[in-house]
Scaffold this motif. Structure first.
Motif, PDB file in Angstrom:
ATOM      1  N   PHE A 119       0.826  -1.214   0.000  1.00 44.76           N
ATOM      2  CA  PHE A 119       0.000   0.000   0.000  1.00 44.76           C
ATOM      3  C   PHE A 119       0.860   1.265   0.000  1.00 44.76           C
ATOM      4  CE2 PHE A 119      -2.396   3.260   2.469  1.00 44.76           C
ATOM      5  CZ  PHE A 119      -3.427   3.466   1.565  1.00 44.76           C
ATOM      6  N   THR A 120       2.050   1.207   0.607  1.00 41.10           N
ATOM      7  CA  THR A 120       2.880   2.398   0.717  1.00 41.10           C
ATOM      8  C   THR A 120       3.278   2.964  -0.648  1.00 41.10           C
ATOM      9  OG1 THR A 120       3.689   1.721   2.886  1.00 41.10           O
ATOM     10  CG2 THR A 120       5.024   3.315   1.683  1.00 41.10           C
ATOM     11  N   PRO A 121       3.868   2.169  -1.569  1.00 38.76           N
ATOM     12  CA  PRO A 121       4.198   2.743  -2.874  1.00 38.76           C
ATOM     13  C   PRO A 121       2.994   2.937  -3.788  1.00 38.76           C
ATOM     14  CG  PRO A 121       4.812   0.432  -2.834  1.00 38.76           C
ATOM     15  CD  PRO A 121       4.380   0.784  -1.446  1.00 38.76           C
ATOM     16  N   ILE A 122       1.878   2.240  -3.516  1.00 39.88           N
ATOM     17  CA  ILE A 122       0.689   2.394  -4.361  1.00 39.88           C
ATOM     18  C   ILE A 122      -0.131   3.603  -3.949  1.00 39.88           C
ATOM     19  CG2 ILE A 122      -1.489   1.295  -5.080  1.00 39.88           C
ATOM     20  CD1 ILE A 122      -0.158  -1.383  -4.911  1.00 39.88           C
ATOM     21  N   LEU A 123      -0.010   4.048  -2.704  1.00 36.68           N
ATOM     22  CA  LEU A 123      -0.804   5.174  -2.208  1.00 36.68           C
ATOM     23  C   LEU A 123      -0.715   6.409  -3.101  1.00 36.68           C
ATOM     24  CD1 LEU A 123      -2.573   6.640  -0.171  1.00 36.68           C
ATOM     25  CD2 LEU A 123      -0.535   7.003   1.258  1.00 36.68           C
ATOM     26  N   PRO A 124       0.481   6.867  -3.515  1.00 35.24           N
ATOM     27  CA  PRO A 124       0.510   8.054  -4.394  1.00 35.24           C
ATOM     28  C   PRO A 124      -0.263   7.849  -5.693  1.00 35.24           C
ATOM     29  CG  PRO A 124       2.700   7.616  -3.500  1.00 35.24           C
ATOM     30  CD  PRO A 124       1.841   6.438  -3.140  1.00 35.24           C
ATOM     31  N   MET A 125      -0.243   6.626  -6.252  1.00 35.69           N
ATOM     32  CA  MET A 125      -1.001   6.356  -7.472  1.00 35.69           C
ATOM     33  C   MET A 125      -2.501   6.377  -7.213  1.00 35.69           C
ATOM     34  SD  MET A 125       1.105   3.442  -9.587  1.00 35.69           S
ATOM     35  CE  MET A 125       1.462   2.373  -8.197  1.00 35.69           C
ATOM     36  N   MET A 126      -2.939   5.855  -6.067  1.00 35.97           N
ATOM     37  CA  MET A 126      -4.362   5.884  -5.725  1.00 35.97           C
ATOM     38  C   MET A 126      -4.831   7.309  -5.511  1.00 35.97           C
ATOM     39  SD  MET A 126      -4.721   2.534  -3.233  1.00 35.97           S
ATOM     40  CE  MET A 126      -6.511   2.540  -3.220  1.00 35.97           C
ATOM     41  N   GLY A 133      -3.064 -13.177  -1.436  1.00 37.90           N
ATOM     42  CA  GLY A 133      -3.116 -13.138  -2.892  1.00 37.90           C
ATOM     43  C   GLY A 133      -4.476 -12.705  -3.413  1.00 37.90           C
ATOM     44  N   LEU A 134      -5.535 -13.287  -2.856  1.00 37.29           N
ATOM     45  CA  LEU A 134      -6.878 -12.979  -3.337  1.00 37.29           C
ATOM     46  C   LEU A 134      -7.306 -11.567  -2.958  1.00 37.29           C
ATOM     47  CD1 LEU A 134      -8.628 -16.392  -2.535  1.00 37.29           C
ATOM     48  CD2 LEU A 134      -7.895 -15.538  -4.769  1.00 37.29           C
ATOM     49  N   SER A 135      -6.993 -11.131  -1.746  1.00 37.06           N
ATOM     50  CA  SER A 135      -7.396  -9.781  -1.330  1.00 37.06           C
ATOM     51  C   SER A 135      -6.618  -8.710  -2.092  1.00 37.06           C
ATOM     52  CB  SER A 135      -7.207  -9.609   0.185  1.00 37.06           C
ATOM     53  OG  SER A 135      -5.846  -9.739   0.549  1.00 37.06           O
ATOM     54  N   THR A 136      -5.360  -9.002  -2.450  1.00 40.83           N
ATOM     55  CA  THR A 136      -4.568  -8.043  -3.225  1.00 40.83           C
ATOM     56  C   THR A 136      -5.137  -7.892  -4.630  1.00 40.83           C
ATOM     57  OG1 THR A 136      -2.583  -8.601  -1.954  1.00 40.83           O
ATOM     58  CG2 THR A 136      -2.246  -7.474  -4.052  1.00 40.83           C
ATOM     59  N   CYS A 137      -5.497  -9.003  -5.271  1.00 40.11           N
ATOM     60  CA  CYS A 137      -6.147  -8.925  -6.586  1.00 40.11           C
ATOM     61  C   CYS A 137      -7.467  -8.141  -6.504  1.00 40.11           C
ATOM     62  CB  CYS A 137      -6.427 -10.324  -7.122  1.00 40.11           C
ATOM     63  SG  CYS A 137      -4.964 -11.208  -7.725  1.00 40.11           S
ATOM     64  N   ALA A 138      -8.234  -8.397  -5.450  1.00 45.02           N
ATOM     65  CA  ALA A 138      -9.532  -7.735  -5.310  1.00 45.02           C
ATOM     66  C   ALA A 138      -9.380  -6.219  -5.161  1.00 45.02           C
ATOM     67  CB  ALA A 138     -10.280  -8.303  -4.111  1.00 45.02           C
ATOM     68  N   ALA A 171      -4.801   0.205 -10.177  1.00 48.64           N
ATOM     69  CA  ALA A 171      -5.460  -1.104 -10.312  1.00 48.64           C
ATOM     70  C   ALA A 171      -4.517  -2.130 -10.930  1.00 48.64           C
ATOM     71  CB  ALA A 171      -6.722  -0.974 -11.160  1.00 48.64           C
ATOM     72  N   GLU A 172      -3.745  -1.699 -11.931  1.00 45.96           N
ATOM     73  CA  GLU A 172      -2.779  -2.606 -12.555  1.00 45.96           C
ATOM     74  C   GLU A 172      -1.704  -3.030 -11.569  1.00 45.96           C
ATOM     75  OE1 GLU A 172      -4.979  -0.945 -15.865  1.00 45.96           O
ATOM     76  OE2 GLU A 172      -4.033   0.002 -14.156  1.00 45.96           O
ATOM     77  N   ALA A 173      -1.306  -2.116 -10.695  1.00 43.90           N
ATOM     78  CA  ALA A 173      -0.299  -2.457  -9.687  1.00 43.90           C
ATOM     79  C   ALA A 173      -0.832  -3.507  -8.722  1.00 43.90           C
ATOM     80  CB  ALA A 173       0.127  -1.200  -8.924  1.00 43.90           C
ATOM     81  N   TRP A 174      -2.082  -3.318  -8.245  1.00 43.86           N
ATOM     82  CA  TRP A 174      -2.673  -4.289  -7.329  1.00 43.86           C
ATOM     83  C   TRP A 174      -2.823  -5.656  -7.989  1.00 43.86           C
ATOM     84  CZ3 TRP A 174      -2.489  -3.525  -2.448  1.00 43.86           C
ATOM     85  CH2 TRP A 174      -2.716  -2.273  -1.864  1.00 43.86           C
ATOM     86  N   LEU A 175      -3.296  -5.669  -9.239  1.00 38.69           N
ATOM     87  CA  LEU A 175      -3.498  -6.942  -9.933  1.00 38.69           C
ATOM     88  C   LEU A 175      -2.166  -7.643 -10.199  1.00 38.69           C
ATOM     89  CD1 LEU A 175      -6.304  -5.881 -12.440  1.00 38.69           C
ATOM     90  CD2 LEU A 175      -6.531  -7.522 -10.561  1.00 38.69           C
ATOM     91  N   SER A 176      -1.154  -6.888 -10.559  1.00 35.97           N
ATOM     92  CA  SER A 176       0.165  -7.487 -10.807  1.00 35.97           C
ATOM     93  C   SER A 176       0.715  -8.116  -9.532  1.00 35.97           C
ATOM     94  CB  SER A 176       1.133  -6.422 -11.327  1.00 35.97           C
ATOM     95  OG  SER A 176       0.688  -5.888 -12.561  1.00 35.97           O
ATOM     96  N   LEU A 177       0.624  -7.387  -8.420  1.00 34.82           N
ATOM     97  CA  LEU A 177       1.156  -7.905  -7.158  1.00 34.82           C
ATOM     98  C   LEU A 177       0.317  -9.068  -6.647  1.00 34.82           C
ATOM     99  CD1 LEU A 177       2.137  -4.552  -5.425  1.00 34.82           C
ATOM    100  CD2 LEU A 177       3.674  -6.298  -6.330  1.00 34.82           C
ATOM    101  N   GLY A 178      -0.995  -9.035  -6.883  1.00 36.37           N
ATOM    102  CA  GLY A 178      -1.830 -10.178  -6.512  1.00 36.37           C
ATOM    103  C   GLY A 178      -1.456 -11.423  -7.298  1.00 36.37           C
TER     104      GLY A 178
END
Length: 390
Positions: free
Chosen positions: A39-46, A94-99, A173-180
């Motif tokens: 969440f830390t590096p994704i926060l600025p993108m969100m 894994g599932l919650s990160t994709c979601a 969204a792409e970042a979350w799906l990739s990491l999931g």
């Protein structure tokens, strides 16, 4: 310092030990690098994609911290085999990160971050109990550094994925799906190697300890580990956001988190080798002092250089403290180590929940981060002095 000579399992011990260490490394990379810290590096993108406010970002972080606290508390008396808890936790992550990449409703985000927090705590506590015991039985306790380097490796992966996503002008969204997807693939890869203990009955025993086990020394370990959670959470959560306020180019500010993770990998492996000469307690003390310096360094060194130095100092100590703290719990508590590990992890979770709340109040009343950084450094230093006491 380690002087035990554990019983060694028959068979190709060195291969089995390396396999177990790599499985533990991958599990912690998923649980901590992605489930806890992505969440830390994704926060600025969100914030760019959805107009997410600082307050809303704080609530999502808090949901993860609360989940982590619930997970750690539940692990104290959970009657389950460590390997089953590890596998279940990795699947949930894994599932919650994709979601997170498929849903855009704030309340559902909060639920998903809480679930990831619960699962991350399970994986950390049960991997620590399973891997350290297994490596000791195989006579390869020196590989514990490799296990805990998984935290830094996961942070590097999460930060690297976010750098790629930002450079491609893609979205959160792409970042979350990739990491999931990475989490699920890693879980599938290590699934066969997360093996049950040779003694199923012992492995499934609850982690509770008799009341007289919770003596003053154990309480001190729990409180100092909680101080660690309080002291580290400020730079760990806000480093990329702080960097973004100084440098707008994502290719530059986005490097803050991968630098943090790389420092964690190198320092963890290095610290494991130093344990031949330093006790777990001594390494823990020095880790607090170095982290305290890293927390306040942006006050003395303004701009991006101060943030990079802070990332190096905090990143080089936070996984080391995790490793030596949990190994100290194993040394001190013996067969009840899982209960003490879970209690320490619960204190850590509580510290990281209180940290942002107190920082928010201080920033609101003073208009700056300086008092909060000084307070965090002071808590770390005082806890280091407490650990030094015989």
């Amino acid at each position: 310092m380690r002087h035990e000579t554990p019983d060694v399992e028959p068979g190709p011990a060195s291969t089995s030990a390396r396999t177990s260490a790599l499985a533990g490394l991958a599990a912690l990379a998923v649980a901590m690098g992605i489930g806890r810290f992505a969440f830390t590096p994704i926060l600025p993108m969100m914030q760019e994609d959805f107009g997410l406010s600082v307050s809303e970002g704080g609530w999502l972080a808090t949901a993860n911290y609360l989940g982590y606290l619930v997970g750690a508390l539940s692990a104290i008396g959970m009657r389950i085999r460590p390997t089953a808890a590890i596998r279940a936790g990795l699947l949930v992550i894994g599932l919650s990160t994709c979601a997170m990449g498929l849903e855009h409703r704030f309340m559902l985000w909060a639920v998903l971050r809480a679930l990831a927090g619960i699962a991350s705590a399970w994986v950390l506590v049960f991997v620590s109990a399973w891997a350290l015991e297994r490596l000791a039985r195989l006579g390869r306790s020196d590989l514990s550094g490799a296990v805990y380097s998984g935290v830094g490796a996961g942070i590097v992966i999460a930060g690297g994925v976010c750098l790629v996503v930002m450079s491609l002008h893609a979205h959160s969204a792409e970042a979350w799906l990739s990491l999931g997807g990475i989490s699920i693939a890693a879980t599938a890869a290590i699934w066969p190697f997360v093996r049950a203990s040779p003694s199923p009955r012992a492995a499934a025993a609850p982690a509770t300890a008799p009341p007289d086990l919770w003596n003053a020394e154990f309480r001190r370990l729990v409180l100092c580990y909680g101080a660690f959670g309080f002291g580290y959470i400020i730079p760990a959560t806000f480093l990329p956001a702080m960097a973004k306020t100084i440098v707008e180019d994502p290719r530059l500010f986005g490097w803050a988190w991968p630098v943090f993770g790389a420092a964690a990998v190198v320092s963890t492996v290095f610290a494991a080798q130093l344990q031949r000469f330093l006790s777990n307690r001594a390494a823990w003390v020095w880790g607090h002092f170095v982290m305290a310096l890293g927390v306040v360094i942006p006050l003395a060194v303004p701009g991006l250089p101060g943030i990079v130095i802070a990332a190096l100092l905090v990143g080089s100590t936070f996984v080391v403290i995790t490793m030596v703290g949990l190994e100290e719990a194993r040394r001190a508590a013996g067969p009840h180590a899982r209960a003490l590990m879970a209690a320490m992890t619960s204190a850590f979770a509580l510290g990281q929940i209180l940290g942002p709340v107190i920082v928010g109040l201080l920033v609101q009343s003073t208009g700056g981060f300086a008092p909060a950084l000084i307070l965090a450094a002071a808590v770390l230093a005082l806890s280091a002095f407490s650990l030094r006491r015989p």
